[in-house]
Design a protein around this motif. Sequence first.
Motif, short mmCIF file in Angstrom:
data_model
loop_
_atom_site.label_atom_id
_atom_site.label_comp_id
_atom_site.label_asym_id
_atom_site.label_seq_id
_atom_site.Cartn_x
_atom_site.Cartn_y
_atom_site.Cartn_z
N ARG A 1 0.83 -1.20 0.00
CA ARG A 1 0.00 0.00 0.00
C ARG A 1 0.87 1.25 0.00
O ARG A 1 0.60 2.21 -0.74
CB ARG A 1 -0.91 0.00 1.23
CG ARG A 1 -2.14 -0.88 1.10
CD ARG A 1 -3.12 -0.61 2.22
NE ARG A 1 -2.64 -1.13 3.50
CZ ARG A 1 -2.82 -2.38 3.91
NH1 ARG A 1 -3.44 -3.25 3.11
NH2 ARG A 1 -2.38 -2.79 5.08
N SER A 2 1.91 1.24 0.82
CA SER A 2 2.80 2.40 0.91
C SER A 2 3.53 2.63 -0.40
O SER A 2 3.69 3.77 -0.85
CB SER A 2 3.80 2.21 2.06
OG SER A 2 3.13 2.11 3.30
N ALA A 3 3.98 1.55 -1.04
CA ALA A 3 4.71 1.68 -2.31
C ALA A 3 3.81 2.22 -3.41
O ALA A 3 4.23 3.06 -4.22
CB ALA A 3 5.30 0.33 -2.72
N VAL A 4 2.55 1.76 -3.43
CA VAL A 4 1.61 2.27 -4.43
C VAL A 4 1.35 3.74 -4.19
O VAL A 4 1.33 4.56 -5.13
CB VAL A 4 0.29 1.47 -4.38
CG1 VAL A 4 -0.78 2.13 -5.24
CG2 VAL A 4 0.53 0.03 -4.85
N GLN A 5 1.14 4.11 -2.95
CA GLN A 5 0.88 5.51 -2.62
C GLN A 5 2.07 6.39 -2.99
O GLN A 5 1.90 7.53 -3.43
CB GLN A 5 0.58 5.65 -1.12
CG GLN A 5 0.19 7.07 -0.71
CD GLN A 5 -0.17 7.15 0.76
OE1 GLN A 5 0.02 6.21 1.52
NE2 GLN A 5 -0.71 8.29 1.17
N ALA A 6 3.28 5.86 -2.82
CA ALA A 6 4.49 6.63 -3.15
C ALA A 6 4.81 6.61 -4.64
O ALA A 6 5.71 7.33 -5.08
CB ALA A 6 5.67 6.07 -2.36
N GLY A 7 4.09 5.80 -5.41
CA GLY A 7 4.36 5.71 -6.84
C GLY A 7 5.67 5.00 -7.14
O GLY A 7 6.32 5.29 -8.15
N ASP A 8 6.05 4.05 -6.31
CA ASP A 8 7.32 3.34 -6.44
C ASP A 8 7.09 2.00 -7.14
O ASP A 8 6.88 0.96 -6.50
CB ASP A 8 7.93 3.13 -5.05
CG ASP A 8 9.33 2.55 -5.10
OD1 ASP A 8 9.76 2.08 -6.17
OD2 ASP A 8 10.01 2.55 -4.05
N ALA A 9 7.11 2.02 -8.47
CA ALA A 9 6.81 0.81 -9.25
C ALA A 9 7.83 -0.30 -9.00
O ALA A 9 7.47 -1.48 -8.97
CB ALA A 9 6.75 1.14 -10.74
N LYS A 10 9.09 0.06 -8.80
CA LYS A 10 10.12 -0.96 -8.56
C LYS A 10 9.83 -1.72 -7.27
O LYS A 10 9.87 -2.96 -7.24
CB LYS A 10 11.49 -0.30 -8.48
CG LYS A 10 12.62 -1.28 -8.22
CD LYS A 10 13.97 -0.57 -8.14
CE LYS A 10 15.09 -1.57 -7.85
NZ LYS A 10 16.41 -0.89 -7.71
N SER A 11 9.49 -0.98 -6.21
CA SER A 11 9.17 -1.65 -4.94
C SER A 11 7.90 -2.46 -5.05
O SER A 11 7.77 -3.54 -4.45
CB SER A 11 9.04 -0.61 -3.82
OG SER A 11 10.29 -0.01 -3.55
N VAL A 12 6.93 -1.97 -5.82
CA VAL A 12 5.69 -2.72 -6.03
C VAL A 12 6.00 -4.08 -6.64
O VAL A 12 5.50 -5.11 -6.18
CB VAL A 12 4.72 -1.92 -6.92
CG1 VAL A 12 3.57 -2.81 -7.39
CG2 VAL A 12 4.17 -0.71 -6.16
N ARG A 13 6.84 -4.10 -7.65
CA ARG A 13 7.19 -5.37 -8.29
C ARG A 13 7.93 -6.29 -7.32
O ARG A 13 7.66 -7.50 -7.28
CB ARG A 13 8.05 -5.11 -9.54
CG ARG A 13 7.30 -4.44 -10.67
CD ARG A 13 8.16 -4.31 -11.92
NE ARG A 13 7.47 -3.60 -12.97
CZ ARG A 13 6.59 -4.15 -13.81
NH1 ARG A 13 6.34 -5.44 -13.71
NH2 ARG A 13 6.01 -3.42 -14.75
N GLU A 14 8.84 -5.73 -6.56
CA GLU A 14 9.59 -6.55 -5.61
C GLU A 14 8.68 -7.13 -4.53
O GLU A 14 8.82 -8.31 -4.16
CB GLU A 14 10.69 -5.69 -4.97
CG GLU A 14 11.81 -5.33 -5.94
CD GLU A 14 12.80 -4.35 -5.34
OE1 GLU A 14 12.51 -3.83 -4.23
OE2 GLU A 14 13.84 -4.10 -5.98
N LEU A 15 7.74 -6.34 -4.05
CA LEU A 15 6.82 -6.82 -3.02
C LEU A 15 5.88 -7.89 -3.56
O LEU A 15 5.58 -8.88 -2.89
CB LEU A 15 6.03 -5.64 -2.45
CG LEU A 15 6.84 -4.69 -1.56
CD1 LEU A 15 6.12 -3.38 -1.37
CD2 LEU A 15 7.13 -5.34 -0.21
N LEU A 16 5.43 -7.71 -4.79
CA LEU A 16 4.57 -8.72 -5.40
C LEU A 16 5.34 -10.02 -5.62
O LEU A 16 4.82 -11.11 -5.39
CB LEU A 16 4.00 -8.20 -6.72
CG LEU A 16 2.98 -7.06 -6.61
CD1 LEU A 16 2.65 -6.51 -7.98
CD2 LEU A 16 1.71 -7.53 -5.91
N ASP A 17 6.59 -9.88 -6.06
CA ASP A 17 7.44 -11.07 -6.22
C ASP A 17 7.67 -11.77 -4.88
O ASP A 17 7.85 -12.99 -4.82
CB ASP A 17 8.78 -10.69 -6.83
CG ASP A 17 8.67 -10.29 -8.29
OD1 ASP A 17 7.64 -10.63 -8.91
OD2 ASP A 17 9.60 -9.63 -8.81
#
Length: 467
Positions: free
Chosen positions: A29-45
Amino acid sequence: MVFANGGTATLVKTGDGDMNEDGLDGRLRSAVQAGDAKSVRELLDGGANPDTVDANGLPVLCAAVAAYDEPVAEALVEGGADPDHVLPDGTTPLWRAVDGGSPAIFSAVLGGEPRLRLSESARERLLVLARGWCETGAAEELRRRAGVPNQARTVRVQDGEYDWVDQVSVGGLVVRAGHAAVLTSLEWAFRVLTPVDELIARAVEQPDDEHVCWSTVRWILAERRSFETWSAVVAHRHHPDRAHRRFVLAYLRARGLFDSSPYYAKKENELLATWAAEETDSEVLAKVLDIFTEQEHPDHEAIGLRYAGHPDPRVRREVPYALSGAGGVRTPAARAALITLMSDPDAGVRFMACTVGMPEADLLPEITRALLLLASGPATDMRGGVAAALAGSPDRSPAIADALVALLDDDDQIVRLEAAYGLVLRDDPRIAEAIERVGPLGDGFEHDHRADALWRWRWQKEKAAGE
């Protein structure tokens, strides 16, 4: 929270783990809110739930859609987020992407096999939504939804990597006015073959090839690889509105990236030859010549000689390419015309003539004179190209080296780099000074041949000094 589509935020709980702010889902949620696509991918992985809800109780994909955050939306969908998840207000993330009017967001959220994945009624609902926006207009639809007669505020914003679109706001509601492009993409995704004339009419409402609707229609028509589509598009070369004729040229260029069949290549070459002889609008004619001269044709020289004295420099800039000659061999008339263009009043024409003539050794004196004048002339926007031409010139005279040294004073680092590279090629005694004047090179030059040549020269000097 009120969305442009009229929905309101509703708390949706999909599992106790989703509410754990200290876990992967909370970090997502925090990564999405921050617009951090790289972290989003890492968290999903790492196992985060792609359909995690945000602070408003909606799937985080909806937050990315509302923020027009294409990289994050793409990462979520590729990581398993459901674009068809039905929300409490009856919408879906995909519905909201269509409603938001951003073709980039729509493409990111569309997902795989939408024609097979969605029911007929769901597909029709999305088409009706997009058509409604197109028919009503972004500003008027926002006024209706906001219930206020406020004047709309419109700003141009980038949508995707290359395109732009108008972003419209009324009474706190915001939308991107790219619904015609979204509709066009939806129709193609659902294999609805909209008539070519209708699609082109959508494109030329904004006769700018960087507008989302223009580029979307162009690419989709290029993907519709049928003779019927091709014929219907190129028929617009006779349209009285230059925007239609410009669109045909943009379509032909795009088609070349999809289809290299000899059949179409021959037909398009003949079409452009005829068009080049008939077009009277200077802007369009220049674009016709630009594409026409990319392929060999027996009429190149005749067309080039015809337009060598054209009053519009945009046309004359394309003429040198038409004078290249069959198999690289120029006739005396073409050679004379090319030399004349090296003294043209327009700097761009002179530079193009020099570039085309460079391979011919007997033209080198004329080319050198023209390039030296360009290097010291007022056309500063051409200095990069001129510096590159001087650097690569086989002329090793002191005048060329001195011109390269003078270019080291240019404000543009690329111009200084080209000049220093040319001095390295000539083993000029001023190379050390030139390298210092280039200055530190940032990221992106790791594989640059010019930067590599400067580094090797310095390394060799340091090595020799240490022996």
